[in-house]
Enzyme design. Structure first.
Site, PDB file in Angstrom:
ATOM      1  N   GLN A   1      -4.328  -0.051  -4.994  1.00 42.35           N
ATOM      2  CA  GLN A   1      -5.374  -0.262  -3.990  1.00 42.35           C
ATOM      3  C   GLN A   1      -6.670   0.423  -4.436  1.00 42.35           C
ATOM      4  O   GLN A   1      -6.681   1.599  -4.797  1.00 42.35           O
ATOM      5  CB  GLN A   1      -4.902   0.303  -2.638  1.00 42.35           C
ATOM      6  CG  GLN A   1      -5.860   0.061  -1.496  1.00 42.35           C
ATOM      7  CD  GLN A   1      -5.998  -1.424  -1.134  1.00 42.35           C
ATOM      8  OE1 GLN A   1      -5.027  -2.168  -1.083  1.00 42.35           O
ATOM      9  NE2 GLN A   1      -7.240  -1.858  -0.903  1.00 42.35           N
TER      10      GLN A   1
ATOM     11  N   LYS B   1      -0.741  -5.414   4.084  1.00 43.17           N
ATOM     12  CA  LYS B   1      -0.024  -6.015   2.956  1.00 43.17           C
ATOM     13  C   LYS B   1       1.479  -5.764   3.088  1.00 43.17           C
ATOM     14  O   LYS B   1       2.303  -6.652   2.869  1.00 43.17           O
ATOM     15  CB  LYS B   1      -0.562  -5.453   1.629  1.00 43.17           C
ATOM     16  CG  LYS B   1      -1.958  -5.971   1.308  1.00 43.17           C
ATOM     17  CD  LYS B   1      -2.651  -5.194   0.198  1.00 43.17           C
ATOM     18  CE  LYS B   1      -4.093  -5.683   0.069  1.00 43.17           C
ATOM     19  NZ  LYS B   1      -4.911  -4.905  -0.874  1.00 43.17           N
TER      20      LYS B   1
ATOM     21  N   ASP C   1      -3.097  -9.002  -8.466  1.00 40.95           N
ATOM     22  CA  ASP C   1      -4.517  -9.018  -8.076  1.00 40.95           C
ATOM     23  C   ASP C   1      -5.331  -9.898  -9.026  1.00 40.95           C
ATOM     24  O   ASP C   1      -6.473 -10.235  -8.736  1.00 40.95           O
ATOM     25  CB  ASP C   1      -5.095  -7.592  -8.122  1.00 40.95           C
ATOM     26  CG  ASP C   1      -5.259  -7.004  -6.724  1.00 40.95           C
ATOM     27  OD1 ASP C   1      -5.279  -7.787  -5.752  1.00 40.95           O
ATOM     28  OD2 ASP C   1      -5.373  -5.772  -6.616  1.00 40.95           O
TER      29      ASP C   1
END
Ligand code: NAP
Length: 281
Positions: free
Chosen positions: A97, A53, A120
């Site tokens: 995460q 990422k 997200d």
């Protein structure tokens, strides 16, 4: 001859476009989109994902912050860190995460991210907006699948789609996006009866259950579109939820694993970050 949907190539094209846009914004406004990824602990797979990422962000010319916290971090400590990025105007996207260490209250942390920075798409505000058909930050993997449909000119309106899996990350948001696009959606899960029949009646199958080679040729109608979200490790090889070799000749379009849906997820993370950034003007 079926068309193989090349997620790697498409993801690169999207990333190139995002890079151009970021450069334009930098020229015009002096600002670029910013993503903060918070990684708690040492989970090896998470470390790999976070590195990917970070690299993707840097390549696109975005600001990228990787914030590593020890695996002894408490919920309150993590909430404080989230709040720091909530209040940082150079950060447009915040990603915590997963998975988090056991002592951390995952829901409290995810719900503490400002919905405008929830790249997200897991915050209940975004989940709600998506489900009432409003503009929302949608979860990256199903959003990536929608871009694949669009790019390959795959019609969704009026089509019967079987979504295999009902997770909050893939199955449910996938169904919401497809409904918004006027598809008729059947969501299947571990208690569903007659999955084979449901699949055989479907024009499109999106498989996201995490079971290697679950979708076999006898479950697929001629000319069906097959989207394989699954990632399973079998004898050190990555395979999807679809028996690719067996299903290939029956499909009209099919995604491979690897090189299908996977690369789209990071491209959509950057795309959501740009979207969040653009909303600040
Ligand atoms: P998950 O949270 O484990 O959910 C799996 C879903 O599949 C559940 O709804 C479960 O039903 C259903 N299921 C399990 N076994 C089934 C069976 N035999 N028949 C029918 N349904 C069954 O998984 P996830 O996070 O959605 O991920 C799904 C797969 O996609 C995994 O392989 C994951 O690695 C992959 N993935 C890929 C990407 C990417 O970027 N390509 C991103 C995310 C996930 P119940 O709800 O009844 O338990």
């Amino acid at each position: 001859m079926p068309t193989k949907i090349d997620g790697k190539e498409l993801a690169q094209k999207i990333r190139n476009g995002l890079k151009e846009k970021a450069a334009e914004y930098k020229d015009k406004t002096g600002r670029v989109p910013g993503l903060a990824v918070i990684l708690v602990g040492e989970d090896p797979a998470s470390q790999v994902y976070v590195r990917m990422k970070n690299k993707a962000c840097e390549e696109a010319g975005f600001k990228s912050v990787v914030d590593r916290m020890p695996d002894t971090t408490t919920t309150d400590e993590l909430l404080a860190r989230v709040d720091q990025y909530n209040n940082d105007s150079s950060i447009n996207g915040i990603l915590v995460q997963l998975p988090l260490p056991k002592q951390i209250d995952e829901k409290r942390v995810l719900y503490a991210i400002r919905s405008e920075k929830d790249v997200d798409g897991f915050h209940p505000v975004n989940v709600g907006l998506l489900n009432i058909g409003e503009d929302a930050l949608a979860p990256c993997t199903p959003a990536g699948v929608m871009v694949m449909f669009e790019e390959y000119g795959i019609e969704l309106s009026g089509k019967n789609v079987a979504v295999l899996g009902r997770s909050n990350i893939v199955g449910k948001p996938m169904a919401a996006l497809l409904i918004k696009a006027n598809a008729t959606v059947t969501v299947c899960h571990s208690r569903t009866k007659n999955i084979k029949d449901i699949c055989r009646r479907s024009d499109i199958i999106v498989a996201a259950i995490g079971k290697a080679n679950f979708v076999t040729a006898d479950m697929v109608s001629d000319g069906a579109v097959i989207i394989d979200v699954g990632i399973n490790r079998v004898e050190d090889k990555l395979v999807g939820d679809v028996d690719y070799e067996g299903v290939f000749s029956k499909a009209s379009y099919i995604t491979p694993v690897p090189g299908g849906v996977g690369p789209m997820t990071i491209a959509m993370l950057l795309s959501n970050t740009l979207k969040a950034f653009e909303k600040t003007f």
